[in-house]
Design an enzyme around this catalytic site. Structure first.
Site, mmCIF file in Angstrom:
data_model
loop_
_atom_site.group_PDB
_atom_site.id
_atom_site.type_symbol
_atom_site.label_atom_id
_atom_site.label_comp_id
_atom_site.label_asym_id
_atom_site.label_seq_id
_atom_site.Cartn_x
_atom_site.Cartn_y
_atom_site.Cartn_z
ATOM 1 C CD GLU A 1 -2.843 -1.209 2.426
ATOM 2 O OE1 GLU A 1 -2.750 -0.324 3.295
ATOM 3 O OE2 GLU A 1 -3.743 -2.073 2.433
ATOM 4 C CD GLU B 1 -4.496 -7.821 1.831
ATOM 5 O OE1 GLU B 1 -5.359 -7.091 2.352
ATOM 6 O OE2 GLU B 1 -3.278 -7.567 1.880
HETATM 7 C C1 XIL Z 1 -5.833 -6.280 8.614
HETATM 8 C C2 XIL Z 1 -6.121 -7.454 9.518
HETATM 9 O O1 XIL Z 1 -7.075 -8.263 8.920
HETATM 10 C C3 XIL Z 1 -6.625 -6.956 10.843
HETATM 11 O O2 XIL Z 1 -6.811 -8.037 11.729
HETATM 12 C C4 XIL Z 1 -5.619 -5.967 11.398
HETATM 13 O O3 XIL Z 1 -6.050 -5.435 12.561
HETATM 14 C C5 XIL Z 1 -5.397 -4.831 10.433
HETATM 15 O O4 XIL Z 1 -4.942 -5.374 9.218
HETATM 16 N N1 XIL Z 1 -4.822 -4.683 3.889
HETATM 17 C C6 XIL Z 1 -3.778 -5.445 4.314
HETATM 18 C C7 XIL Z 1 -3.926 -6.309 5.503
HETATM 19 O O5 XIL Z 1 -2.736 -5.502 3.628
HETATM 20 O O6 XIL Z 1 -2.725 -6.505 6.210
HETATM 21 C C8 XIL Z 1 -4.997 -5.804 6.426
HETATM 22 O O7 XIL Z 1 -5.196 -6.759 7.456
HETATM 23 C C9 XIL Z 1 -6.283 -5.551 5.663
HETATM 24 C C10 XIL Z 1 -6.052 -4.502 4.614
#
Ligand code: XIL
Length: 391
Positions: free
Chosen positions: A177, A293
């Site tokens: 990101e 994701e």
């Molecule tokens: C999220 C997790 O799912 C949560 O449990 C944590 O508190 C915050 O991060 N993009 C990403 C992930 O790259 O690492 C994130 O994961 C969700 C958004």
């Protein structure tokens, strides 16, 4: 039933390989299980050759899920479903800085090590997530990492973690990101804590260290907001491609792009040409593509009926995967979580949710680890994969 679940749970060691029998037993032992009444015959509808990984591997794809290590230890259904359905896994948080670095001079590898042992004993590929992100940094970061020491902190971290798991990681999300157009820079780079101390170079430093730490891991740039045909995503796609081209031109070791794939049911925007063109450009740069994701936020759906919502969510899985999998460079599909019971979409601040009292049903398994329509939509989309460019 309870006794059986308890004995399974206490007998479940992360390093011990689950046998097909224990998986079936666990699946059949689920409370409220739609298939439980119909016994082994019902369970086989999602096991073995009907599992997600069977559908995916027939198409040369990996299918994975993000997992929380505390759940992997404590919920037998979590471990069983992961082992039975997936051939790839990623830690939802255990490999992030704040989990690995309780203090500047101290690493804590317990959870990350457990994930690796579990994955190895079940012959699963592992994605490393992540080396660099603006979130989930330890509390000590802000007053410890300075312009003077940042480069050393970053490279030491990557060398230590990358080397520990050397040869065991399929791909690392090296930088996560990094693009945020609203920060106003022409290159679109987010003014993240890493950017503030190292400038734009932090990206290149991280990729080079990652290659040195583990030459076999595929090094990935991972980001969100590239899925939809709308202006905001158009801009993000263009800036991500520009960043990746710049890295390639500077011989930075970049092997893959991760498309996070956090999707939305009831979105006014289509998924189509923007995503297809983005993926084709990545392929032309020689990159692999991973959907890293995947989940479907259904907070916007204007109806409460569960069956109706599940169908709407499954439709998004099907539409999205049909488009994404038409690109031959896509090699892996990873959902962000396994069961709706633990989706991160239910953890955020409720004031940001339109339906704060309606837990989201965003993943292929519901609260009881029963397959939802999304599970079947995934399998069908894998089966229907058509990379000929004709549909
Ligand atoms: C999220 C997790 O799912 C949560 O449990 C944590 O508190 C915050 O991060 N993009 C990403 C992930 O790259 O690492 C994130 O994961 C969700 C958004």
């Amino acid at each position: 039933m309870l006794a059986r679940r308890d004995s399974l749970s206490s007998g479940l060691k992360l390093g011990a390989r689950l046998t097909a029998g224990s998986v079936v037993e666990a699946l059949l032992g689920r409370e409220g299980h739609a298939l439980a009444g119909s016994s082994a015959k019902g369970a086989t509808a999602i096991l073995g050759r009907n599992s997600l990984k069977a559908h995916a591997s027939a198409q040369g794809l990996f299918v994975g899920a993000a997992v929380n290590l505390k759940l992997l230890r404590s919920e037998p259904n979590c471990a069983c479903t992961l082992a039975e359905q997936h051939n790839m896994v990623v830690a939802e948080s255990a490999m992030k800085w704040d989990h690995l670095r309780p203090a500047p001079d101290h690493f804590s590898f317990d959870e990350a090590d457990e994930l690796v042992v579990f994955a190895e004993s079940h012959k699963m590929e592992i994605r490393g997530h992540n080396f660099v992100w603006h979130e989930e940094l330890p509390a000590w970061f802000a007053n410890t990492v300075t312009k003077e020491n940042a480069r050393k902190f970053l490279t030491d971290h990557i060398m230590t973690v990358g080397r520990r798991y050397k040869g065991k990681i399929h791909s690392w999300d090296v930088v996560n990101e990094a693009i945020l157009p609203k920060d106003g820079r022409p290159d679109g780079l987010r003014k993240s804590p890493w950017f503030e101390v190292l400038g734009a170079d932090y990206i290149e430093i991280a990729f080079r260290a990652a290659r040195q730490a583990d030459p076999h891991a595929l090094l990935t740039y991972n980001d969100y907001g590239v899925e939809y045909d709308n202006e905001e995503n158009d801009q993000r796609r263009a800036l991500i491609l520009q960043l990746m081209r710049r890295l390639k031109a500077a011989n930075v070791p970049l092997d893959a792009v991760g498309i996070q794939s956090h999707s939305k049911a009831g979105s006014p925007y289509p998924i189509g040409k923007g995503l297809r063109d983005f993926m084709a450009s990545a392929r032309e740069m020689g990159l692999q593509i991973y959907l890293t994701e995947l989940d479907v936020n259904e907070d916007d759906l204007p109806f409460n009926d569960v069956a109706q919502r599940d169908r709407a969510v499954a439709d998004v899985y099907r539409d999205y995967l049909t488009t994404a999998l038409s690109e031959p460079a896509v090699k892996a599909v990873v959902t962000w979580g396994i069961s709706d019971r633990h989706t991160w979409l239910n953890n955020g601040p409720t004031h940001k949710r339109k339906q704060p009292n309606r837990p989201q049903r965003s993943l292929p398994f519901d609260d009881n680890y029963q397959p939802t329509d999304a599970f079947f939509a995934m399998g069908e989309s894998f089966d229907a994969r058509n990379t000929s460019g004709e549909g």
